[in-house]
Design a protein around this motif. Structure first.
Motif, short mmCIF file in Angstrom:
data_model
loop_
_atom_site.label_atom_id
_atom_site.label_comp_id
_atom_site.label_asym_id
_atom_site.label_seq_id
_atom_site.Cartn_x
_atom_site.Cartn_y
_atom_site.Cartn_z
N LEU A 122 0.90 -1.34 -0.03
CA LEU A 122 0.04 0.02 -0.10
C LEU A 122 0.75 1.30 -0.03
O LEU A 122 0.26 2.45 -0.17
N ASN A 123 2.22 1.06 0.11
CA ASN A 123 2.99 2.37 0.04
C ASN A 123 2.69 3.19 1.28
O ASN A 123 2.54 4.45 0.90
N LEU A 124 2.39 2.78 2.29
CA LEU A 124 1.92 3.77 3.55
C LEU A 124 3.17 4.70 3.85
O LEU A 124 4.36 4.20 3.73
N SER A 125 2.87 5.80 4.19
CA SER A 125 3.99 6.76 4.60
C SER A 125 4.60 6.56 5.84
O SER A 125 4.05 5.88 6.62
N ARG A 126 5.69 7.25 6.19
CA ARG A 126 6.31 6.77 7.38
C ARG A 126 5.53 7.44 8.50
O ARG A 126 6.20 7.15 9.69
#
Length: 443
Positions: free
Chosen positions: A394-398
């Motif tokens: 999902l490429n969740l942000s940090r």
């Protein structure tokens, strides 16, 4: 989202600053132009005028706004402002109140008829937070999802904790029953990755299930304490709500410096021991048996006094201390000291409103308030972006993480290959400024 906030007091100001950082369209209304001058550097608009004035609310753009929040110090003014805003076409309205009776479910239809969709009572939220601290003395925070099927605990780690020094990827391999979702370290909350290590002095936020609470206790080196006697410094409205909410479970003693307020407290709380005196007087504390108390709660109007009071109580061997710290800039410092739990009604109120913004269907959700992060409980809708792939894709942000979820009445921790499904109740940690990213995932 277009949001109109009526009242630039402590709650309204804090909320306006937070929401402006989230990229929301904010209009702040207050009749004191001097208060509004303090917001020139923020990404929001201001409007000078009375929150109950038709012309003021028209000028503020209340017509068709997504959310209208009335948080002036005056309950009747807040209710009236919401009623007017609703007539102007505000989609949802929230009023700050100071009467517990107004929060009862049986009274909701009455307020809905007035045009008030939700009410918020910051002092009541603070009392509930303190009550949780007395019931679970080993944690700084306790957050339950869906009747306790998933639990988030905030714990400060000492040198005896087995977690200290561990790398999170190693912890994930050794124990599948806990997920460290966030770490408060050196006045800053971080969303950790697998390469991060846990350090002594960290406040860690752990997702787990109730069945594994004994394991979490062992890993964190904590020992619960049974509370029977509680000394309260300051007879505030929070103190009154706390004693009432405890319903006779504890033996309370309130020390209040104002003689008139002592008489009021004696009438409001007939079963509570009320002492007239200065809670900063060490000799008075000794005379009133502070050494025999398992818990000490500082609720005066001064954050500094509350912090010092808790430090003094610790010196007398009190196991659990709770301080009301309303100065946001003091919270990180207070958490670094040996004073136990910190309560801030502004953060609790704003967290509750954040929850209302994110999920209107979650009428009984609880809130976990952090100074520089938010914890949200959301129900996943059909077609949401978060359901389209496994979490690791999902490429969740940090600046955000999924702490856990409840599915079909069972609490589950989230791993990389977990796939979120419609109907899941999900808990997400996000740092300030990341709320809009979260909203996109759940649309």
């Amino acid at each position: 989202m277009k949001i109109v906030i009526a009242g630039a007091g402590e709650v309204g100001s804090h909320l306006a600053k937070l929401l402006s950082e989230e990229g929301q369209d904010i209009i702040l209304v207050d009749e004191d132009e001097g208060k509004l001058d303090d917001f020139e550097m923020y990404n929001l608009l201001t409007c000078t005028g009375r929150p109950t004035s038709f012309s003021t609310l028209r000028e503020a753009g209340t017509k068709g706004c997504d959310l209208f929040i009335a948080v002036t110090p005056f309950e009747s003014r807040n209710l009236m402002a919401c009623a007017i805003a609703k007539k102007f076409g505000a989609h949802n309205t929230v009023a700050r109140i100071d009467n517990y009776e107004y929060m009862k479910e049986d009274n909701r239809p009455f307020f809905s008829g007035l045009g008030v969709d939700d009410v918020i009572y910051p002092e009541y939220l603070a009392a509930q937070e303190i009550l949780t601290s007395l019931q679970r003395t080993w944690v700084r925070s306790w957050f339950e999802l869906v009747d306790g099927h998933l639990v988030i605990v905030g714990v400060k780690l000492r040198g005896n904790a087995r977690l200290v020094g561990m790398q999170l990827k190693d912890l994930a391999m050794q124990s599948g029953y806990m997920h460290i979702s966030a770490i408060k370290r050196n006045h800053e909350t971080i969303i950790p990755g697998g390469g991060d290590r846990v350090c002594e002095g960290d406040i860690v936020y752990i997702a787990t299930t109730k069945d594994y609470i004994p394991n979490v206790l062992e890993m964190t080196g904590k020992t619960p304490v049974e509370v029977k006697r509680v000394m309260i410094m300051g007879g505030s409205r929070i103190a009154v709500q706390l004693v009432r909410a405890a319903a006779g479970k504890y033996k309370f003693k309130i020390i209040e410096s104002d003689r008139g307020r002592c008489h009021e407290l004696a009438e409001l709380l007939p079963d509570c021991n009320i002492v007239h005196g200065d809670g900063r007087d060490v000799e008075l504390l000794q005379e009133e048996g502070i050494s025999d108390c398992e818990a000490f709660v500082a609720l005066t109007g001064s954050s500094e006094t509350n912090i010092l009071g808790c430090l003094a109580a610790k010196e007398y061997g009190v196991k659990k201390t709770v301080a009301e710290v309303e100065n946001i800039q003091f919270i990180s410092e207070a958490e670094g000291l040996n004073i136990g739990s910190v309560v801030n009604k502004k953060l609790l109120a704003s967290s509750r409103i954040f929850q209302l913004m994110l999920d209107r269907d979650s009428s009984n959700s609880k809130c976990l308030a952090l100074a520089d992060a938010e914890v949200a409980e959301l129900v996943v809708k059909e077609g949401s972006r978060i359901t389209r792939d496994a979490v690791m894709n999902l490429n969740l942000s940090r600046d955000m993480t999924i702490a856990g979820l409840v599915r079909d009445g069972k609490g589950l921790l989230v791993k990389g290959d977990t796939r979120i499904q419609p109907g899941d109740h999900v808990v997400i940690f996000c740092l300030q400024g990341a709320l809009h990213k979260m909203e996109k995932l759940f649309k």
